[in-house]
Design a protein around this motif. Structure first.
Motif, PDB file in Angstrom:
ATOM      1  N   MET A 149      54.051  19.382 -29.305  1.00  0.00           N
ATOM      2  CA  MET A 149      53.990  18.452 -28.198  1.00  0.00           C
ATOM      3  C   MET A 149      53.098  19.040 -27.117  1.00  0.00           C
ATOM      4  N   TYR A 150      52.276  18.186 -26.529  1.00  0.00           N
ATOM      5  CA  TYR A 150      51.318  18.616 -25.521  1.00  0.00           C
ATOM      6  C   TYR A 150      51.760  18.133 -24.139  1.00  0.00           C
ATOM      7  N   VAL A 151      51.677  19.023 -23.164  1.00  0.00           N
ATOM      8  CA  VAL A 151      52.044  18.709 -21.785  1.00  0.00           C
ATOM      9  C   VAL A 151      50.751  18.642 -20.959  1.00  0.00           C
ATOM     10  N   TYR A 152      50.516  17.488 -20.352  1.00  0.00           N
ATOM     11  CA  TYR A 152      49.321  17.276 -19.537  1.00  0.00           C
ATOM     12  C   TYR A 152      49.721  16.969 -18.099  1.00  0.00           C
ATOM     13  N   TYR A 153      48.826  17.251 -17.161  1.00  0.00           N
ATOM     14  CA  TYR A 153      48.930  16.621 -15.846  1.00  0.00           C
ATOM     15  C   TYR A 153      47.792  15.615 -15.729  1.00  0.00           C
ATOM     16  N   GLN A 154      48.079  14.521 -15.059  1.00  0.00           N
ATOM     17  CA  GLN A 154      47.117  13.422 -14.947  1.00  0.00           C
ATOM     18  C   GLN A 154      46.844  13.119 -13.477  1.00  0.00           C
ATOM     19  N   LEU A 155      45.573  12.964 -13.156  1.00  0.00           N
ATOM     20  CA  LEU A 155      45.164  12.576 -11.810  1.00  0.00           C
ATOM     21  C   LEU A 155      44.426  11.253 -11.867  1.00  0.00           C
ATOM     22  N   GLU A 156      44.696  10.382 -10.893  1.00  0.00           N
ATOM     23  CA  GLU A 156      44.011   9.102 -10.769  1.00  0.00           C
ATOM     24  C   GLU A 156      43.305   9.048  -9.420  1.00  0.00           C
ATOM     25  N   MET A 172      38.287  24.042 -14.033  1.00  0.00           N
ATOM     26  CA  MET A 172      36.864  24.191 -13.736  1.00  0.00           C
ATOM     27  C   MET A 172      35.977  23.406 -14.694  1.00  0.00           C
ATOM     28  N   ARG A 173      36.487  22.977 -15.819  1.00  0.00           N
ATOM     29  CA  ARG A 173      35.712  22.098 -16.714  1.00  0.00           C
ATOM     30  C   ARG A 173      35.952  20.669 -16.233  1.00  0.00           C
ATOM     31  N   THR A 174      35.005  20.143 -15.469  1.00  0.00           N
ATOM     32  CA  THR A 174      35.201  18.889 -14.743  1.00  0.00           C
ATOM     33  C   THR A 174      35.287  17.679 -15.674  1.00  0.00           C
ATOM     34  N   ALA A 175      36.035  16.674 -15.219  1.00  0.00           N
ATOM     35  CA  ALA A 175      36.250  15.452 -15.997  1.00  0.00           C
ATOM     36  C   ALA A 175      35.147  14.437 -15.717  1.00  0.00           C
ATOM     37  N   ALA A 176      34.906  13.555 -16.675  1.00  0.00           N
ATOM     38  CA  ALA A 176      33.823  12.579 -16.570  1.00  0.00           C
ATOM     39  C   ALA A 176      34.238  11.312 -15.830  1.00  0.00           C
ATOM     40  N   LEU A 177      35.533  11.046 -15.740  1.00  0.00           N
ATOM     41  CA  LEU A 177      36.029   9.812 -15.132  1.00  0.00           C
ATOM     42  C   LEU A 177      37.022  10.143 -14.027  1.00  0.00           C
ATOM     43  N   PRO A 178      37.230   9.218 -13.069  1.00  0.00           N
ATOM     44  CA  PRO A 178      38.144   9.494 -11.945  1.00  0.00           C
ATOM     45  C   PRO A 178      39.618   9.536 -12.336  1.00  0.00           C
ATOM     46  N   THR A 179      39.965   9.008 -13.498  1.00  0.00           N
ATOM     47  CA  THR A 179      41.321   9.137 -14.033  1.00  0.00           C
ATOM     48  C   THR A 179      41.239  10.014 -15.273  1.00  0.00           C
ATOM     49  N   PHE A 180      41.947  11.129 -15.262  1.00  0.00           N
ATOM     50  CA  PHE A 180      41.806  12.084 -16.362  1.00  0.00           C
ATOM     51  C   PHE A 180      43.093  12.869 -16.551  1.00  0.00           C
ATOM     52  N   ARG A 181      43.203  13.492 -17.713  1.00  0.00           N
ATOM     53  CA  ARG A 181      44.308  14.376 -18.040  1.00  0.00           C
ATOM     54  C   ARG A 181      43.759  15.754 -18.396  1.00  0.00           C
ATOM     55  N   LYS A 182      44.502  16.770 -18.033  1.00  0.00           N
ATOM     56  CA  LYS A 182      44.147  18.137 -18.409  1.00  0.00           C
ATOM     57  C   LYS A 182      45.372  18.814 -19.009  1.00  0.00           C
ATOM     58  N   LEU A 183      45.123  19.586 -20.050  1.00  0.00           N
ATOM     59  CA  LEU A 183      46.213  20.228 -20.774  1.00  0.00           C
ATOM     60  C   LEU A 183      46.836  21.350 -19.939  1.00  0.00           C
ATOM     61  N   ALA A 242      50.564  12.687 -12.156  1.00  0.00           N
ATOM     62  CA  ALA A 242      51.694  12.460 -13.062  1.00  0.00           C
ATOM     63  C   ALA A 242      51.683  13.537 -14.128  1.00  0.00           C
ATOM     64  N   MET A 243      52.815  13.688 -14.794  1.00  0.00           N
ATOM     65  CA  MET A 243      52.913  14.576 -15.945  1.00  0.00           C
ATOM     66  C   MET A 243      53.061  13.719 -17.193  1.00  0.00           C
ATOM     67  N   VAL A 244      52.340  14.053 -18.244  1.00  0.00           N
ATOM     68  CA  VAL A 244      52.300  13.240 -19.459  1.00  0.00           C
ATOM     69  C   VAL A 244      52.640  14.117 -20.653  1.00  0.00           C
ATOM     70  N   LEU A 245      53.510  13.619 -21.522  1.00  0.00           N
ATOM     71  CA  LEU A 245      53.830  14.285 -22.782  1.00  0.00           C
ATOM     72  C   LEU A 245      53.213  13.498 -23.928  1.00  0.00           C
ATOM     73  N   SER A 246      52.636  14.200 -24.885  1.00  0.00           N
ATOM     74  CA  SER A 246      51.977  13.533 -26.003  1.00  0.00           C
ATOM     75  C   SER A 246      52.135  14.374 -27.259  1.00  0.00           C
ATOM     76  N   THR A 247      52.056  13.705 -28.395  1.00  0.00           N
ATOM     77  CA  THR A 247      52.081  14.397 -29.680  1.00  0.00           C
ATOM     78  C   THR A 247      50.848  13.988 -30.478  1.00  0.00           C
ATOM     79  N   ILE A 248      50.572  14.692 -31.554  1.00  0.00           N
ATOM     80  CA  ILE A 248      49.465  14.343 -32.432  1.00  0.00           C
ATOM     81  C   ILE A 248      49.976  14.230 -33.854  1.00  0.00           C
ATOM     82  N   GLY A 249      49.261  13.461 -34.651  1.00  0.00           N
ATOM     83  CA  GLY A 249      49.593  13.307 -36.060  1.00  0.00           C
ATOM     84  C   GLY A 249      48.504  13.903 -36.922  1.00  0.00           C
ATOM     85  N   GLU A 250      48.474  13.488 -38.174  1.00  0.00           N
ATOM     86  CA  GLU A 250      47.482  14.019 -39.103  1.00  0.00           C
ATOM     87  C   GLU A 250      46.055  13.685 -38.687  1.00  0.00           C
TER      88      GLU A 250
END
Length: 260
Positions: free
Chosen positions: A1-8, A163-174, A206-214
Motif C-alpha cells: 500500500m502506498y501513502v501519498y500526500y496530495q496538494l491542490e 524537489m522533483r517538481t510536479a507538472a500540474l497544480p494538483t499532484f500527489r507525492k509518495l 490531503a493524505m491518499v492511500l492507494s494500492t497497485i495490481g499486476e
C-alpha cells in the motif's frame, strides 16, 4: 500500500519556481551569495546563506505522517528516484556527526566535542552532535524545518521527492509504503503533524492511500487521454470518408508520367 500526500492549487510548475534552485549547492558544494542568483529571493536568511536556497526548498512540504496502527509499519526508504539519491543530493562538504556522550544534553555540550556543533535527538532517544562547515555563516535545511532529520539534511528522501517538481497544480507525492497483508475491514490509523500551511492561498492538502495490481496503479489521466485522442481520430476519419464519397479525388493518367 502506498501513502501519498496530495496538494491542490499549488503551482510547482511555475517557471520561476522551477528554476529557483542551485544544483551545485544541492550536491554539497560551497557556494557564495553571488553564485546563487537563481535562488532569488530566497538566498539569505538573517545574513546567513540558505542551504539549500530557493523557492522549492523554502516551501518544503514539512507535514509529518506516522502510522500508528499496532503491528503495521510504514517504510519511508526508497521513495525517491535512485538517480536523485546517488547523484543530485549530497551533504555539504565537511559534514560530520558523532553519537553524543551520555552526559550531553544541550547544544553547548556538543561544542565541547568539536569546534562547533548542534544537538539532535532521534525519535528512539539516541542523541547526536552534528557539524557543518561555515557553521555560523549558513542557515541549513534542518534550521528552516526542524521536522527534518538533520543527519540526512538534503539527502532526506522526503526532501528529494519534494524537489522533483510536479507538472500540474494538483499532484500527489509518495510519502511511504506499507508492505503488509490486509483483510477486508482492516483499519489503519495515522498521526499527522500538520505544519504545511495552505489556507492563506486557497490551496488544500490531503493524505491518499492507494494500492497497485499486476498492471500498476490507477491512473485515469492516461486512459482519458487515449479515449479523447481516439474519439477525435475516429471523428476525423468519418469526416474524410464522407468527403471522399461526395468529392472523390480524380485518378491521374499513367500516360502523363515521364517514365511510364
Amino acid at each position: 500500500m502506498y501513502v501519498y500526500y496530495q496538494l491542490e492549487n499549488f503551482y510547482q510548475n511555475h517557471r520561476r519556481y522551477v528554476q529557483s534552485r542551485d544544483h551545485e549547492q544541492l550536491m554539497g558544494m560551497d557556494r557564495s551569495e553571488e553564485e546563487l542568483e537563481k535562488c532569488e529571493p530566497l538566498i539569505t536568511e538573517a545574513g546567513q546563506i540558505r542551504n539549500p536556497c530557493g523557492l522549492i526548498a523554502g516551501s518544503y512540504f514539512n507535514d509529518v505522517i506516522s502510522l500508528s496502527t499496532p503491528g503495521k509499519s510504514m517504510d519511508e526508504i526508497g521513495i525517491s528516484w535512485k538517480s536523485d539519491r546517488d547523484v543530485k543530493f549530497k551533504q555539504p562538504d565537511g559534514f560530520d556527526y558523532v553519537v553524543a556522550d551520555p552526559g550531553v544534553s544541550t547544544d553547548t555540550d556538543c561544542v565541547t566535542q568539536k569546534s562547533t556543533g548542534y544537538r539532535y535527538t532521534t525519535k528512539d532517544g539516541v542523541g547526536y552532535c552534528y557539524f557543518y562547515p561555515r557553521d555560523n555563516q549558513t542557515f541549513y535545511l534542518h534550521e528552516m524545518f526542524p521536522q527534518i532529520n538533520p543527519i540526512d539534511g538534503v539527502t532526506d528522501e522526503h526532501f528529494i521527492v519534494w524537489m522533483r517538481t510536479a507538472a500540474l497544480p494538483t499532484f500527489r507525492k509518495l510519502y511511504g509504503t506499507i508492505d503488509s497483508d490486509f483483510k477486508s475491514g482492516d483499519t489503519l490509523e495515522f498521526t499527522v503533524d500538520s505544519n504545511f500551511e495552505v489556507s492563506s492561498y486557497d490551496a488544500s492538502k490531503a493524505m491518499v492511500l492507494s494500492t497497485i495490481g499486476e498492471f500498476g496503479g490507477k491512473n485515469p489521466a492516461l486512459g482519458t487521454a487515449y479515449v479523447v485522442v481516439g474519439s477525435v481520430s475516429l471523428f476525423l476519419g468519418v469526416v474524410f470518408f464522407i468527403k471522399h464519397l461526395n468529392y472523390p479525388r480524380d485518378t491521374g493518367s499513367k500516360t502523363l508520367l515521364k517514365w511510364a
